[in-house]
Design a protein around this motif. Structure first.
Motif, PDB file in Angstrom:
ATOM      1  N   VAL A   1       0.809  -1.229   0.000  1.00  0.00           N
ATOM      2  CA  VAL A   1       0.000   0.000   0.000  1.00  0.00           C
ATOM      3  C   VAL A   1       0.839   1.274   0.000  1.00  0.00           C
ATOM      4  CG1 VAL A   1      -1.914  -1.164   1.124  1.00  0.00           C
ATOM      5  CG2 VAL A   1      -0.309   0.150   2.506  1.00  0.00           C
TER       6      VAL A   1
ATOM      7  N   THR B   1      -7.439  -2.603   1.041  1.00  0.00           N
ATOM      8  CA  THR B   1      -7.345  -3.218  -0.279  1.00  0.00           C
ATOM      9  C   THR B   1      -8.503  -4.199  -0.398  1.00  0.00           C
ATOM     10  OG1 THR B   1      -5.795  -4.897   0.556  1.00  0.00           O
ATOM     11  CG2 THR B   1      -4.838  -2.978  -0.542  1.00  0.00           C
TER      12      THR B   1
ATOM     13  N   LEU C   1      -6.829  -0.333  -4.140  1.00  0.00           N
ATOM     14  CA  LEU C   1      -6.377   0.347  -2.932  1.00  0.00           C
ATOM     15  C   LEU C   1      -7.269   1.566  -2.756  1.00  0.00           C
ATOM     16  CD1 LEU C   1      -4.428   0.868  -0.569  1.00  0.00           C
ATOM     17  CD2 LEU C   1      -2.908   1.999  -2.209  1.00  0.00           C
TER      18      LEU C   1
END
Length: 165
Positions: free
Chosen positions: A76, A124, A156
Motif C-alpha cells: 500500500v 485493499t 487500494l
C-alpha cells in the motif's frame, strides 16, 4: 443503531460461523480466525471489533497501523499515520442493505481517527469484490491505485482525515 464492541474470546465461535458462510468465505480466509486469536492474546497489534446493529452482532471490523506490518506496507505504500481497515459482514440478512458504508464511515470517524496521529485509513479490496469496494467508496474512500496482493488484483482505497478549518 450501529455500535463497535471490542472482540472478546467469547465472540470467536460466532466469527468462525461467519467465516464459513459462502458470502464471507469467498473473500476471507480461514486464517482470519487465527489472526483474531493472536490479537486477543497480544501476539498481533490489530484491533478487532464486533459490529452490533441494534444490539445484534452482525459482523467484525479490524484496524491496525500499516507501519506495524512491513510486508503490507510495501503493497500500500508507506505513510506516517496510516491505518488499515478490513470489514466483514457475517449476517446474510443485512448484506446489500447499505450497512457496509454506514459501518465504514462511522468506524473511521469514531475509532480509527480517534487516534490523533492517524492521518488516513486504507483498505485493499479484491477487484472482483465489487460490492465491497463500492461500500468503501460510498463511505468516502477513494480509489487511489490498483495493487497486487497475494497474487490477485486489488483496489487500494483511501480515506483522509477531515480536518476542521
Amino acid at each position: 443503531m450501529i455500535e463497535f464492541e471490542p472482540l472478546r474470546k467469547d465472540d470467536l465461535p460466532l466469527v468462525r460461523v461467519w467465516l464459513e458462510r459462502e458470502h464471507v468465505r469467498r473473500w476471507w480466509g480461514a486464517e482470519s480466525l487465527d489472526h483474531a486469536e493472536d490479537a486477543l492474546s497480544g501476539r498481533d497489534k490489530s484491533e478487532y471489533f464486533v459490529i452490533a446493529l441494534d444490539g445484534r452482532p452482525v459482523g467484525m471490523i479490524q484496524t491496525y497501523l500499516v507501519s506495524d506490518y512491513p510486508e503490507w506496507e510495501q503493497v500500500v505504500g508507506p505513510g506516517e499515520g496510516l491505518a488499515g481497515v478490513d470489514l466483514l459482514i457475517g449476517e446474510e440478512d443485512v448484506v446489500g442493505r447499505g450497512l457496509g458504508p454506514q459501518v465504514l464511515e462511522r468506524f473511521a470517524q469514531e475509532v480509527v481517527f480517534a487516534r490523533a496521529t492517524t492521518k488516513a485509513v486504507v483498505a485493499t479490496v479484491e477487484g472482483a469484490n465489487r460490492r465491497s469496494w463500492r461500500a468503501f467508496e460510498k463511505a468516502g474512500f477513494r480509489h487511489v491505485a490498483d495493487v497486487v496482493e497475494e497474487g490477485l488484483p486489488h483496489r487500494l482505497l483511501r480515506l483522509d482525515r477531515r480536518y476542521a478549518q
